[in-house]
Design a protein around this motif. Sequence first.
Motif, mmCIF file in Angstrom:
data_model
loop_
_atom_site.group_PDB
_atom_site.id
_atom_site.type_symbol
_atom_site.label_atom_id
_atom_site.label_comp_id
_atom_site.label_asym_id
_atom_site.label_seq_id
_atom_site.Cartn_x
_atom_site.Cartn_y
_atom_site.Cartn_z
ATOM 1 N N PHE A 145 0.825 -1.205 0.000
ATOM 2 C CA PHE A 145 0.000 0.000 0.000
ATOM 3 C C PHE A 145 0.864 1.261 0.000
ATOM 4 C CE2 PHE A 145 -3.371 -2.900 1.573
ATOM 5 C CZ PHE A 145 -4.393 -2.519 0.716
ATOM 6 N N LEU A 146 1.943 1.246 0.772
ATOM 7 C CA LEU A 146 2.839 2.406 0.804
ATOM 8 C C LEU A 146 3.529 2.612 -0.536
ATOM 9 C CD1 LEU A 146 4.526 1.957 4.317
ATOM 10 C CD2 LEU A 146 3.022 3.825 3.631
ATOM 11 N N ARG A 147 3.981 1.518 -1.123
ATOM 12 C CA ARG A 147 4.680 1.577 -2.406
ATOM 13 C C ARG A 147 3.801 2.161 -3.505
ATOM 14 N NH1 ARG A 147 5.469 -2.315 -6.635
ATOM 15 N NH2 ARG A 147 4.091 -3.743 -5.508
ATOM 16 N N ASN A 148 2.504 1.882 -3.407
ATOM 17 C CA ASN A 148 1.562 2.383 -4.407
ATOM 18 C C ASN A 148 0.871 3.683 -3.979
ATOM 19 O OD1 ASN A 148 1.093 0.240 -6.741
ATOM 20 N ND2 ASN A 148 1.485 -0.893 -4.848
ATOM 21 N N LYS A 149 1.368 4.273 -2.889
ATOM 22 C CA LYS A 149 0.876 5.558 -2.382
ATOM 23 C C LYS A 149 -0.628 5.518 -2.109
ATOM 24 C CE LYS A 149 4.569 8.107 -4.718
ATOM 25 N NZ LYS A 149 4.911 9.170 -5.699
ATOM 26 N N LYS A 150 -1.083 4.426 -1.494
ATOM 27 C CA LYS A 150 -2.492 4.257 -1.155
ATOM 28 C C LYS A 150 -2.701 4.359 0.363
ATOM 29 C CE LYS A 150 -3.993 3.676 -5.339
ATOM 30 N NZ LYS A 150 -4.904 4.676 -5.958
ATOM 31 N N VAL A 151 -2.014 5.323 0.964
ATOM 32 C CA VAL A 151 -2.120 5.553 2.404
ATOM 33 C C VAL A 151 -2.174 7.055 2.666
ATOM 34 C CG1 VAL A 151 -0.937 5.325 4.628
ATOM 35 C CG2 VAL A 151 -0.864 3.446 2.998
ATOM 36 N N TYR A 152 -3.049 7.478 3.584
ATOM 37 C CA TYR A 152 -3.108 8.881 4.008
ATOM 38 C C TYR A 152 -2.100 9.026 5.143
ATOM 39 C CZ TYR A 152 -5.182 13.442 5.089
ATOM 40 O OH TYR A 152 -5.391 14.802 5.300
ATOM 41 N N LEU A 153 -0.859 9.384 4.785
ATOM 42 C CA LEU A 153 0.266 9.340 5.715
ATOM 43 C C LEU A 153 0.112 10.279 6.914
ATOM 44 C CD1 LEU A 153 3.242 9.130 3.194
ATOM 45 C CD2 LEU A 153 2.470 7.339 4.751
ATOM 46 N N LYS A 154 -0.514 11.416 6.717
ATOM 47 C CA LYS A 154 -0.630 12.394 7.801
ATOM 48 C C LYS A 154 -1.381 11.831 9.006
ATOM 49 C CE LYS A 154 -0.612 16.488 4.782
ATOM 50 N NZ LYS A 154 -1.417 17.654 4.316
ATOM 51 N N ALA A 155 -2.263 10.868 8.758
ATOM 52 C CA ALA A 155 -3.094 10.338 9.845
ATOM 53 C C ALA A 155 -2.423 9.202 10.617
ATOM 54 C CB ALA A 155 -4.428 9.841 9.276
ATOM 55 N N ILE A 156 -1.299 8.705 10.106
ATOM 56 C CA ILE A 156 -0.693 7.519 10.705
ATOM 57 C C ILE A 156 -0.184 7.724 12.137
ATOM 58 C CG2 ILE A 156 1.163 5.830 10.500
ATOM 59 C CD1 ILE A 156 -1.250 5.479 8.588
ATOM 60 N N PRO A 157 0.611 8.769 12.427
ATOM 61 C CA PRO A 157 1.136 8.910 13.796
ATOM 62 C C PRO A 157 0.038 8.982 14.858
ATOM 63 C CG PRO A 157 2.316 10.352 12.301
ATOM 64 C CD PRO A 157 1.147 9.813 11.531
ATOM 65 N N ILE A 158 -0.966 9.819 14.629
ATOM 66 C CA ILE A 158 -2.039 9.958 15.618
ATOM 67 C C ILE A 158 -2.887 8.690 15.691
ATOM 68 C CG2 ILE A 158 -3.702 11.027 14.010
ATOM 69 C CD1 ILE A 158 -4.598 12.794 16.359
ATOM 70 N N SER A 159 -3.115 8.040 14.555
ATOM 71 C CA SER A 159 -3.916 6.811 14.536
ATOM 72 C C SER A 159 -3.227 5.701 15.315
ATOM 73 C CB SER A 159 -4.156 6.349 13.099
ATOM 74 O OG SER A 159 -4.917 7.290 12.383
ATOM 75 N N ALA A 160 -1.940 5.518 15.059
ATOM 76 C CA ALA A 160 -1.195 4.453 15.734
ATOM 77 C C ALA A 160 -1.156 4.683 17.242
ATOM 78 C CB ALA A 160 0.225 4.384 15.178
ATOM 79 N N THR A 161 -0.928 5.932 17.645
ATOM 80 C CA THR A 161 -0.868 6.266 19.073
ATOM 81 C C THR A 161 -2.194 5.992 19.766
ATOM 82 O OG1 THR A 161 0.763 8.008 18.647
ATOM 83 C CG2 THR A 161 -0.400 8.104 20.746
ATOM 84 N N PHE A 162 -3.286 6.445 19.162
ATOM 85 C CA PHE A 162 -4.598 6.268 19.778
ATOM 86 C C PHE A 162 -5.059 4.813 19.729
ATOM 87 C CE2 PHE A 162 -4.764 10.818 19.745
ATOM 88 C CZ PHE A 162 -5.690 11.157 20.732
ATOM 89 N N ALA A 163 -4.634 4.073 18.718
ATOM 90 C CA ALA A 163 -4.998 2.656 18.627
ATOM 91 C C ALA A 163 -4.388 1.872 19.786
ATOM 92 C CB ALA A 163 -4.534 2.069 17.299
ATOM 93 N N VAL A 164 -3.109 2.126 20.068
ATOM 94 C CA VAL A 164 -2.430 1.439 21.167
ATOM 95 C C VAL A 164 -3.067 1.811 22.502
ATOM 96 C CG1 VAL A 164 -0.250 1.234 22.418
ATOM 97 C CG2 VAL A 164 -0.248 1.244 19.919
ATOM 98 N N THR A 165 -3.376 3.106 22.676
ATOM 99 C CA THR A 165 -4.006 3.577 23.918
ATOM 100 C C THR A 165 -5.382 2.950 24.111
ATOM 101 O OG1 THR A 165 -2.867 5.709 23.671
ATOM 102 C CG2 THR A 165 -4.702 5.622 25.230
ATOM 103 N N GLY A 166 -6.179 2.964 23.049
ATOM 104 C CA GLY A 166 -7.518 2.385 23.116
ATOM 105 C C GLY A 166 -7.490 0.897 23.399
ATOM 106 N N SER A 167 -6.541 0.193 22.779
ATOM 107 C CA SER A 167 -6.417 -1.249 22.967
ATOM 108 C C SER A 167 -6.071 -1.591 24.423
ATOM 109 C CB SER A 167 -5.337 -1.808 22.031
ATOM 110 O OG SER A 167 -5.204 -3.189 22.188
#
Length: 252
Positions: free
Chosen positions: A65-87
């Motif tokens: 997905f990254l290689r084909n630029k099919k990711v909204y990169l700006k959302a990744i840091p906050i998403s990953a942080t909140f996912a770990v916290t929520g889990s």
Amino acid sequence: MEFDIITMLWLSALVFLGGFVDSIAGGGGLITLPAYVLTGMPIHMALGSNKFSSFFGTAFSVFNFLRNKKVYLKAIPISATFAVTGSALGAWVVLFVSAEVLRIVLIVIVPIVAVFVLVKKDFGKEDKTDTLSTRTILIGAGMAAFVIGFYDGFFGPGTGTFLILIFTVFLRFDLVTANGNAKIINLSSNAGSLITFIINGQVAWHFVIVAAIFGIVGNFIGSSLAIKIGAKVIKPVLVIVLITLLISIILT
């Protein structure tokens, strides 16, 4: 457990299938975890082994997905942080509240979501993030990651599928980009638990190395198909996963 070539073959085939499905619409664990359990492994070792093959399969899917630029990169840091916290919070809450409550809620919600995806013809076909501000997307991505991360820690099945749905419905991603972002969140939230399983010796190494390779191939082929064909392949697989998830919840 002793190594058995026949068991290895059917396990690898199911891990390949699970990886293929997961890379397209999430929910691969509905196939792979029961496969590991059916080998006769103790449940914790099955969980650890499944996490191992899923982690590396998802990593290759993320790469695609990254290689084909099919990711909204700006959302990744906050998403990953909140996912770990929520889990982490979800795992703590489940110690005090019965998961049966959420199970009943899901039995009602999942069929409604499946029907919505099925009847809405333009669902996830186009990226409409340009209709939202970057701030709105980032806040929404953080909230989505936290809520689904909580669900993952509290109950679990179909985490990637629900992430794809939320990113598509509320943040207006197309299905491919929603899938790419969901995979990165899955990868980050799975890393900690995999390390825990390895440290505690709950990975059947004589099975998982080969199974993981098949999982990687399944993920790579599935993600390539999703990127190339888009909503036409993701939408029907998404509905199948939701139906399978509903059956699994009912029978649990």
